[in-house]
Design a protein around this motif. Structure first.
Motif, PDB file in Angstrom:
ATOM      1  N   CYS A 215       7.596  50.216  92.891  1.00 12.89           N
ATOM      2  CA  CYS A 215       7.574  50.533  91.022  1.00 12.89           C
ATOM      3  C   CYS A 215       6.194  50.470  90.587  1.00 12.89           C
ATOM      4  N   HIS A 216       5.195  50.284  91.241  1.00 14.26           N
ATOM      5  CA  HIS A 216       3.868  50.087  90.658  1.00 14.26           C
ATOM      6  C   HIS A 216       2.721  50.443  91.752  1.00 14.26           C
ATOM      7  N   SER A 221     -11.388  48.910  92.593  1.00 11.11           N
ATOM      8  CA  SER A 221     -12.595  49.837  92.115  1.00 11.11           C
ATOM      9  C   SER A 221     -13.747  49.552  93.084  1.00 11.11           C
ATOM     10  N   ASP A 222     -14.588  50.312  92.863  1.00 10.80           N
ATOM     11  CA  ASP A 222     -16.070  50.432  93.572  1.00 10.80           C
ATOM     12  C   ASP A 222     -16.597  48.688  93.227  1.00 10.80           C
ATOM     13  N   SER A 223     -16.397  48.416  92.004  1.00 15.88           N
ATOM     14  CA  SER A 223     -16.946  47.135  91.310  1.00 15.88           C
ATOM     15  C   SER A 223     -16.333  45.918  91.753  1.00 15.88           C
ATOM     16  N   GLY A 224     -15.082  46.069  92.247  1.00 20.82           N
ATOM     17  CA  GLY A 224     -14.258  44.963  92.714  1.00 20.82           C
ATOM     18  C   GLY A 224     -13.147  44.548  91.687  1.00 20.82           C
ATOM     19  N   ARG A 225     -12.930  45.450  90.882  1.00 21.41           N
ATOM     20  CA  ARG A 225     -12.191  45.311  89.767  1.00 21.41           C
ATOM     21  C   ARG A 225     -10.547  45.656  90.240  1.00 21.41           C
ATOM     22  N   ILE A 226      -9.548  44.848  89.868  1.00 18.45           N
ATOM     23  CA  ILE A 226      -8.183  45.516  90.198  1.00 18.45           C
ATOM     24  C   ILE A 226      -7.678  45.929  88.826  1.00 18.45           C
ATOM     25  N   TRP A 227      -7.029  47.028  89.378  1.00 18.44           N
ATOM     26  CA  TRP A 227      -6.260  47.909  87.869  1.00 18.44           C
ATOM     27  C   TRP A 227      -4.674  48.007  88.627  1.00 18.44           C
ATOM     28  N   SER A 228      -3.826  47.847  87.633  1.00 18.28           N
ATOM     29  CA  SER A 228      -2.528  47.935  88.004  1.00 18.28           C
ATOM     30  C   SER A 228      -1.967  49.197  87.008  1.00 18.28           C
ATOM     31  N   TRP A 229      -0.825  50.113  87.594  1.00 19.83           N
ATOM     32  CA  TRP A 229      -0.276  50.943  86.768  1.00 19.83           C
ATOM     33  C   TRP A 229       1.442  50.770  87.023  1.00 19.83           C
ATOM     34  N   TYR A 230       2.131  50.734  85.790  1.00 23.31           N
ATOM     35  CA  TYR A 230       3.503  50.691  86.111  1.00 23.31           C
ATOM     36  C   TYR A 230       4.161  51.689  85.500  1.00 23.31           C
ATOM     37  N   ALA A 231       3.510  52.950  84.845  1.00 31.43           N
ATOM     38  CA  ALA A 231       4.062  54.280  84.569  1.00 31.43           C
ATOM     39  C   ALA A 231       2.855  55.173  84.491  1.00 31.43           C
ATOM     40  N   VAL A 267      -2.861  44.864  98.042  1.00 29.52           N
ATOM     41  CA  VAL A 267      -1.518  45.333  98.566  1.00 29.52           C
ATOM     42  C   VAL A 267      -0.381  45.259  97.432  1.00 29.52           C
ATOM     43  N   ALA A 268       0.367  46.377  97.183  1.00 29.53           N
ATOM     44  CA  ALA A 268       1.480  46.220  96.291  1.00 29.53           C
ATOM     45  C   ALA A 268       2.771  46.429  97.094  1.00 29.53           C
ATOM     46  N   GLY A 269       3.398  45.041  96.884  1.00 32.57           N
ATOM     47  CA  GLY A 269       4.701  44.943  97.592  1.00 32.57           C
ATOM     48  C   GLY A 269       5.807  45.578  96.968  1.00 32.57           C
ATOM     49  N   TRP A 270       7.228  44.892  97.450  1.00 34.72           N
ATOM     50  CA  TRP A 270       8.327  45.703  96.993  1.00 34.72           C
ATOM     51  C   TRP A 270       8.559  45.201  95.366  1.00 34.72           C
ATOM     52  N   SER A 271       8.191  44.006  95.244  1.00 32.63           N
ATOM     53  CA  SER A 271       8.341  43.536  93.966  1.00 32.63           C
ATOM     54  C   SER A 271       7.174  42.529  93.361  1.00 32.63           C
ATOM     55  N   ARG A 272       6.156  42.631  94.222  1.00 39.19           N
ATOM     56  CA  ARG A 272       4.915  41.762  94.040  1.00 39.19           C
ATOM     57  C   ARG A 272       3.637  42.457  94.155  1.00 39.19           C
ATOM     58  N   SER A 273       2.597  41.979  93.544  1.00 40.32           N
ATOM     59  CA  SER A 273       1.116  42.288  93.714  1.00 40.32           C
ATOM     60  C   SER A 273       0.513  41.291  94.465  1.00 40.32           C
ATOM     61  N   SER A 274      -0.593  41.562  95.125  1.00 42.25           N
ATOM     62  CA  SER A 274      -1.606  40.882  95.921  1.00 42.25           C
ATOM     63  C   SER A 274      -2.924  41.512  96.247  1.00 42.25           C
ATOM     64  N   VAL A 283      -3.927  36.345  97.552  1.00 45.26           N
ATOM     65  CA  VAL A 283      -3.372  35.617  96.030  1.00 45.26           C
ATOM     66  C   VAL A 283      -2.241  36.888  95.794  1.00 45.26           C
ATOM     67  N   VAL A 284      -1.314  36.179  95.344  1.00 40.36           N
ATOM     68  CA  VAL A 284       0.234  36.772  94.885  1.00 40.36           C
ATOM     69  C   VAL A 284       0.410  36.478  93.445  1.00 40.36           C
ATOM     70  N   TRP A 285       0.837  37.686  92.823  1.00 43.76           N
ATOM     71  CA  TRP A 285       1.329  37.487  91.352  1.00 43.76           C
ATOM     72  C   TRP A 285       2.323  38.631  91.237  1.00 43.76           C
ATOM     73  N   ASP A 286       3.142  38.439  90.193  1.00 43.15           N
ATOM     74  CA  ASP A 286       4.261  39.418  89.752  1.00 43.15           C
ATOM     75  C   ASP A 286       3.328  40.630  89.008  1.00 43.15           C
ATOM     76  N   PRO A 287       4.167  41.961  89.169  1.00 46.96           N
ATOM     77  CA  PRO A 287       3.633  43.116  88.536  1.00 46.96           C
ATOM     78  C   PRO A 287       3.411  42.960  87.003  1.00 46.96           C
ATOM     79  N   VAL A 288       2.315  43.319  86.473  1.00 45.83           N
ATOM     80  CA  VAL A 288       2.058  43.180  85.212  1.00 45.83           C
ATOM     81  C   VAL A 288       2.359  44.396  84.319  1.00 45.83           C
TER      82      VAL A 288
END
Length: 731
Positions: A215-216, A221-231, A267-274, A283-288
């Motif tokens: 679902c996400h 990015s090139d600079s090492g920044r993590i971006w997350s999309w949910y829609a 790596v975006a999993g079934w219901s987790r982000s990492s 490192v693992v966390w819930d999608p934001v």
């Protein structure tokens, strides 16, 4: 004093390879052409250079199993410039395939011919044959693609992400877009997100690696920044951690290995982000997501307070052993350096540089208390393996073997870690014959099916496609063409399951449109359906006969690559369709394919000949069939027999037992017209021409058990020998 180096050719190779990455491809080739010494394959086809050049120029993800194949990387570099195409197949619900219009679908509630029992025409929400995504050629070179639960996302070489479908099908009313074309994934208002060079030149938003979850989507990015999309229609969120050091540099990635704190991959999993953070580990966390009351322009960063570190995954080897502490030395010997990892529904799996594979089960709030080595998957050669997978299944690659497992196996090992630490007699690992020592470099899993990419650029399919959705990509739109590829359709939902015969050598996904025509013609009965009706009845009713016949068709299709005219025109040996990467999720699949249009046209021409029996319609009015009368000739036989067979299965009287006037009650007029058209039957590409198979009969084989298929035509030969079937495979 050592002798002075007077020429660059006097430098050792290990020094030269340090210089190569600073040269672009044109400069490197010019450098190699300066003298014969640089024309040797160890320099001209240096795998480290061409892998780096291809990946950095086009953002193509690494393929560990072929990373030392310099010839392959060089060929990919040349062809990526102009030949990158994206194909998808399977369920098209929510337009997740990116096909804005469905082809070859009858319009309106027509009464269709009963070709065969349960003949299923393509539904507008499915596609069983690989079809190019609409409106993607203007996006530039497509470097990678990934399927989500209800979406397909593309990474362009300029670092831009485009998505079709919806990210969360459970909230489609909130996430659906009226535009069916590829949608550019946006960034917060403070960042430029227009297409073109602006995004590419901004390292904080130019995406170099991404991952689609159910679902996400996560992007790095090139600079090492993590971006997350949910829609799709919502801007991304920049993910930061409260207690984990991350080196978010504004510089572009270097050729040297990342330093401490740099993020290697997400790596975006079934219901987790990492994410894998060098020096910290997985490192693992819930999608934001933003809160419902938050304005999109007000929130551009999400601070994750409860990110979890998977224990013992952060080890990095020091250049000198004396620099390691005793604890680090033990960790290096027992676990090693993490090379790759995947996220399943309830487990994380990772492989290390000493040939070991570990798993860990998630507890409450993603907590991981310990890791467990999977003993049966350890590489006895102590050389690195690879792991790939998603949702509930995974594949391990080691020494040419491909081992399939699932979460049930992981659960059994996890539960036995105290009483059975050696994990003896734990079942659940599968060795599919078609995948062993067969150049498999990647496997992508959907919910009930999976596809394998071979280093030859071919794709093979396995498993089940629910409701005949076409996720296997073997063509046919259900019965009967799907049967000819080895799919058995059963149950109320008309699920298509690959027969055991298909797991001995696999079933290739075909991209050539002519092969689809070939299937259509043969499943229509060939040149003489009446002569072939008993063979076709046996083919439909007996799974063993169907399995063997599907293997005969598989060998026929694969032999097209051996056509002398095609091989002569294939300058680089990659063929007209060369799959670069694959992806699958849910009920659909896709591939980035390098398409040599010139060679594909040569393939088409080699299978088309002039039809000497073609009728000139302007001078043949006397032979026209009066409307409402019974058709004659080859296609009349097709019509009569195929309808008889369908009615025979339904327990009804045959056409021969009906009055001629009843024909219009069985067939819709437009369906009848198409049914009698050689072009629709796969016998002819256009008027005046025919395919080379237009004079062939439905195959008659001598089966492996000694049985001879009925008929009066000669027996067909196999392109290769009849396989030694291994029919005990359950997938």
């Amino acid at each position: 004093m050592a002798e002075r180096v007077s020429s660059i050719t006097d430098l050792p190779l290990d020094i030269l390879v340090l210089v190569f990455p600073y040269l672009d491809a044109k400069s490197f080739l010019s450098f190699c052409s300066t003298c014969k010494a640089f024309q040797q394959d160890s320099i001209r086809l240096d795998p480290a250079y061409w892998s780096h050049a291809t990946r950095s120029t086009f953002r193509v993800p690494n393929q560990p199993i072929v990373q030392h194949d310099g010839v392959r990387w060089q060929k990919l570099y040349r062809r990526l410039l102009t030949q990158s195409r994206v194909f998808t197949w399977g369920s098209n619900t929510y337009n997740r395939l990116g096909h804005s219009s469905q082809r070859d679908v009858p319009a309106g509630p027509v009464r269709l011919p009963r070709h065969l029992p349960r003949r299923r025409f393509a539904h507008s929400s499915s596609c069983s044959f690989p079809t190019e995504m609409d409106n993607t050629r203007d996006l530039g070179v497509i470097a990678d693609m990934q399927c989500g639960g209800w979406s397909t996302t593309l990474l362009a070489s300029k670092g831009l992400l485009y998505t079709v479908g919806v990210l969360d099908g459970m909230q489609v009313l909130h996430n659906h877009s009226a535009d069916n074309g590829p949608q550019l994934l946006r960034f917060p208002a403070a960042y430029p997100y227009s297409t073109g060079p602006a995004a590419y030149e901004e390292p904080t938003i130019a995406i170099r690696q991404f991952s689609s979850g159910r679902c996400h989507i996560l992007g790095l990015s090139d600079s090492g920044r993590i971006w997350s999309w949910y829609a799709v229609h919502k801007p991304a969120l920049h993910v930061k951690f409260l207690n984990i050091d991350v080196n978010d540099s504004s510089s572009t990635p270097s050729y040297e290995p990342s330093t401490y704190g740099r993020i290697r991959k997400v790596v975006a999993g079934w219901s987790r982000s990492s994410a894998f953070v060098n020096g910290t580990g997985i490192v693992v966390w819930d999608p934001v997501q933003r809160d419902a009351h938050q304005n999109d322009d007000e929130v551009d960063t999400m601070l994750v307070l409860d990110a979890v570190e998977v224990p013992r995954t952060g080890y990095q080897r020091a250049k000198g052993a004396s620099r390691e502490s005793p604890e680090e030395r033990v960790l290096g010997e027992e676990v090693g350096v993490v090379l790759n990892y995947i996220m399943l529904e309830h487990f994380v799996i990772f492989v290390t540089d000493i040939g070991k594979i570990f798993c860990a089960k998630f507890g409450d709030k993603n907590r991981v208390e310990e890791i467990l080595e999977l003993q049966a998957l350890r590489n006895a050669l102590d050389s690195p393996s690879d792991v790939q997978g998603s949702f509930r299944r995974f594949a391990v690659f080691k020494n040419g073997e491909v081992i399939i497992g699932d979460q049930d196996y992981l659960e059994a090992c996890w539960n036995a870690r105290m009483r059975n630490p050696e994990q003896t007699d734990i079942d659940g690992l599968k060795y599919i014959p078609a995948l062993q020592q067969n150049n498999v470099i990647s496997i992508a899993f959907g919910d009930y099916h999976f596809i394998a990419l071979h280093s030859t650029g071919k794709i093979t399919s396995y498993g089940t496609e629910l409701q005949a959705c076409g996720a296997l990509g073997l063509g046919g739109d259900g019965d009967p063409e799907g049967r000819i590829r080895g799919i058995r359709y059963t149950g109320f939902g008309h699920d298509g399951k690959l027969l055991p015969h298909a797991y001995t050598h696999g079933r290739q996904v075909w991209f050539e449109p002519e092969k689809k025509k070939f299937m259509t013609f043969m499943t229509s009965g060939g040149k003489d359906p009446d002569e072939a009706k008993e063979r076709m009845r046996l083919f439909v009713t007996d799974p063993a006969v169907q399995g063997e016949l599907s293997e005969w068709f598989e060998q026929e299709g694969r032999s097209w690559d051996d056509n002398p005219a095609v091989k002569e025109a294939d300058e680089d040996g990659l063929g007209s369709y060369f799959a670069l990467s694959i992806s699958a999720a849910g009920w659909h699949s896709g591939a980035v394919v390098l398409v040599n249009a010139k060679l594909a046209a040569q393939v088409q021409r080699s299978y088309i000949v002039k039809d000497p029996d073609a009728v000139d319609e302007t001078n043949n009015t006397e032979d026209q069939q009066p409307e409402g009368t019974e058709p004659i000739g080859m296609f009349a036989s097709s019509l009569s027999w195929l309808t008889d067979l369908g009615r025979w299965f339904l327990g009804l009287q045959t056409v021969a037992e009906q009055q001629q006037s009843n024909l219009q009650d069985v067939f819709h007029p437009h369906g009848l017209s198409d049914f009698l058209d050689p072009i629709a039957y796969g016998a002819s590409p256009e008027k005046g021409y025919k395919y080379v198979w237009a004079d062939k009969s439905f195959p008659r084989l001598k089966l492996s058990d000694g049985q001879e298929m009925p008929g009066t035509v000669d027996f067909d030969e196999w392109k290769n020998d009849i396989p030694e079937w291994k029919l005990d495979i359950e997938v």
